[in-house]
Design an enzyme around this catalytic site. Structure first.
Site, PDB file in Angstrom:
ATOM      1  N   GLU A   1       5.332  -0.170   1.430  1.00  0.00           N
ATOM      2  CA  GLU A   1       4.712  -0.922   2.510  1.00  0.00           C
ATOM      3  C   GLU A   1       5.794  -1.867   3.026  1.00  0.00           C
ATOM      4  OE1 GLU A   1       1.277  -4.225   3.503  1.00  0.00           O
ATOM      5  OE2 GLU A   1       2.637  -4.401   1.815  1.00  0.00           O
TER       6      GLU A   1
ATOM      7  N   ASP B   1       3.632  -3.033  -2.625  1.00  0.00           N
ATOM      8  CA  ASP B   1       3.200  -4.066  -1.707  1.00  0.00           C
ATOM      9  C   ASP B   1       4.394  -4.917  -1.267  1.00  0.00           C
ATOM     10  OD1 ASP B   1       0.910  -5.591  -0.507  1.00  0.00           O
ATOM     11  OD2 ASP B   1       1.708  -7.181  -1.779  1.00  0.00           O
TER      12      ASP B   1
END
Length: 575
Positions: A286, A218
């Site tokens: 990401e 993330d």
């Protein structure tokens, strides 16, 4: 132009001539709270995931990626982690995770889990200690604490804005401020602190030792901040479709809190950790990074294995933009010997079937609500099915967001009172937020909650799903699509089988003479498969020396011509 998915090897146990599993994998994203509810309490969970593994195995995916299921106060749907080594009771137990992992592996599917290294929850033991510790203490050095500006420190240390809206700093009672690039309940970690780096390596090993096959990282371009934390007045978004609110001066600049050179050393260390485990473990980034050349720095041979291709996601239903995105992605991937990845929707975006149903199908709205343009649902579905064949025919790896295989649209009429995305609250409703793409899946058309909270087809229903589903979901329920010819589920299933049979993920892309982006025609060849998509206004004559092996829908081919908003896979006659 010709481009291929490189034969890459990133683990010590794999010969250089053999591509690892992730190089061409089709990976299915599971948002646990909205996938399947195993105990009928209204919230999806790990037993629910386990119960639906046969559905995913039948679909034909190679791996699943689970969004966070860790202990969390759920201020940002689990991306505010209070304990990285345990399962939140909302989702089950560590035993439930182990059982799910074992069953997934036995059925031939890999399992990727989310890792959230940029920030913790403010309820993490570290931050609870930091709040009560002295200024300049070791506990505070794990996070980014600073004195404020102004005569009495009453002003934030700089002018950074939260990704979710509002100020990126919050002041404690003792006068110091802490940084949170997201919600106030998500304090940023200080990655200049060796203890932070060692802790995240330990977390990696905890889940690797349990048998996970990889991690989705993330905010992978975060963590490291520019020295001195210089001012940056621009508002940054997670996936920025058009940079519409950035100044001209900022369009080609990197925020001082993203994509700093120091992040790459973190991933080199993590690469070395993964290489100590067998089975080609992987990291996928990401990273909201532009241009593509900077994005693919994250997947150099000694860093991560994959990075999400948000440029492809943002291209929309547009042949010219897709052609440019695919070309650039494969070119830059080839330079570093990595596969490209392809994705059209995820838990942070308006579902592509709804975006493609807007008057401008290249739009990237920050959520859709009742006051926004309402998509043409049928048109969006047709284009979404056609786009799926474009994506799944490409070399490299592909990601499917849960519900894509059902053709699910965005829930565009959610009442404001049920919204949970912190973006909605922090922007005072200016941004509707991401709840519309996170609505629980419909499994059984005629059941309460569309079967989301039922143990099986005959069990009694339990609590209502945590977000309400639109009545239209009945027409998309899994039980109306599995084994039903012509359904979106069966289209995806057929595409994945053909993709595997023709080894398209390991193939080579060549644009064909039929490719005419300005006329809305996209056409490429991957091995023997010719992919043709019509995004223009006129029908297209199909080549007479080929036969159709897969069409995006029944009316796609009419009297030897490809209709608009449709796509086909063809192979030469005799093959």
């Amino acid at each position: 132009m010709t481009a291929s998915a490189p034969a890459v090897s990133r683990s010590t146990d794999t010969p250089a001539t053999v591509s690892p599993w992730w190089a061409d994998a089709v990976i299915y994203q599971i948002y646990p709270r909205s996938f399947a509810d195993g105990n009928a309490d209204g919230m999806g969970d790990l037993p629910g995931v386990r119960s639906r593994l046969p559905y995913l195995r039948k679909l034909g995916v190679d791996a699943i990626w689970l969004s966070p299921f860790y202990v969390s106060p759920q201020a940002d749907a689990g991306y505010d982690v209070a304990d990285y080594r345990d399962v939140d009771p909302l989702f089950g137990t560590l035993d439930d995770f182990d059982s799910m992992l074992t069953e997934a592996h036995e059925s031939g599917m890999k399992v990727i889990v989310d890792l959230v290294p940029n920030h913790t929850s403010d309820e993490h033991e570290w931050f609870k200690s930091a709040k009560h510790a002295a200024i300049d203490s070791p506990e505070r050095d794990r996070y980014i604490f600073r004195d404020g500006k102004g005569d009495h420190g009453e002003l934030p240390p700089n002018n950074w804005q939260s990704i979710f809206g509002g100020n990126a700093w919050t002041r404690l009672e003792d006068g110091q401020w802490y940084l949170h690039l997201f919600d106030t309940k998500q304090p940023d970690l200080n990655w200049d602190n060796p203890e932070v780096r060692a802790e995240m390596v330990s977390v990696l090993r905890f889940w690797l030792d349990r048998g996970v096959d990889g991690f989705r990282i993330d905010v992978a371009h975060g963590m490291v901040k520019a020295e001195g934390l210089p001012d940056w007045a621009e508002q940054t978004h997670m996936i920025d479709g058009g940079n519409s609110d950035k100044s001209d001066a900022a369009l080609n600049q990197t925020p001082p809190y993203f994509d700093q050179p120091g992040v790459h050393e973190i991933y080199r260390e993590w690469n070395r950790v993964l290489a100590q485990y067998d089975g080609d473990r992987m990291l996928v980034a990401e990273a909201w990074v532009e241009p593509a050349e900077r994005l693919f720095r994250y997947v150099r041979h000694d860093e991560m294995q994959q990075a999400f291709n948000f440029d492809f996601l943002l291209a929309g239903w547009d042949a010219a933009q897709l052609t440019e995105s695919i070309t650039e992605s494969l070119t830059e991937a080839g330079k570093v010997g990595a596969p490209s990845t392809w994705v059209m929707s995820n838990h942070d975006t308006v579902r592509h079937t709804s975006r493609f149903g807007l008057q401008d199908p290249t739009q990237f709205p920050k959520g859709l609500g009742t006051d926004h343009e309402q998509p043409d649902e049928a048109l969006g579905l047709s284009r979404g099915r056609a786009a799926a064949l474009v994506m799944l025919g490409l070399p490299g790896s592909a990601y499917i967001y849960q519900g894509d295989e059902l053709g699910l649209p965005e829930h565009t009429t959610l009442p404001d009172g049920v919204r949970e995305d912190p973006t909605f609250a922090r922007t005072n409703g200016t941004e509707i937020g991401r709840d519309g793409c996170r609505v629980p899946l419909p499994w059984i058309a005629e059941a309460p909650g569309f079967g989301f909270g039922m143990y099986d087809a005959v069990s009694a229903p339990g609590a209502a799903p945590w977000l309400p589903q639109p009545t239209s979901f009945a027409g998309y329920a899994a039980d109306t699509q599995v084994d039903v010819s012509g359904s979106t589920y069966e289209l995806y299933r057929d595409a994945l089988a053909l993709r595997r049979g023709h080894e398209l993920g390991r193939g080579t892309l060549e644009w064909t003479p039929l490719n005419s982006p300005q006329e809305g025609v996209l056409s490429y060849r991957n091995g023997v498969v010719l992919v043709l998509a019509n995004m223009g206004a006129a029908t297209i004559e199909l080549p007479h020396d080929h036969r159709v092996v897969l069409a995006s829908d029944g009316p796609a081919v009419d009297d030897g011509r490809l209709t608009t908003n449709a796509s086909v896979w063809l192979v030469p006659l005799g093959s």
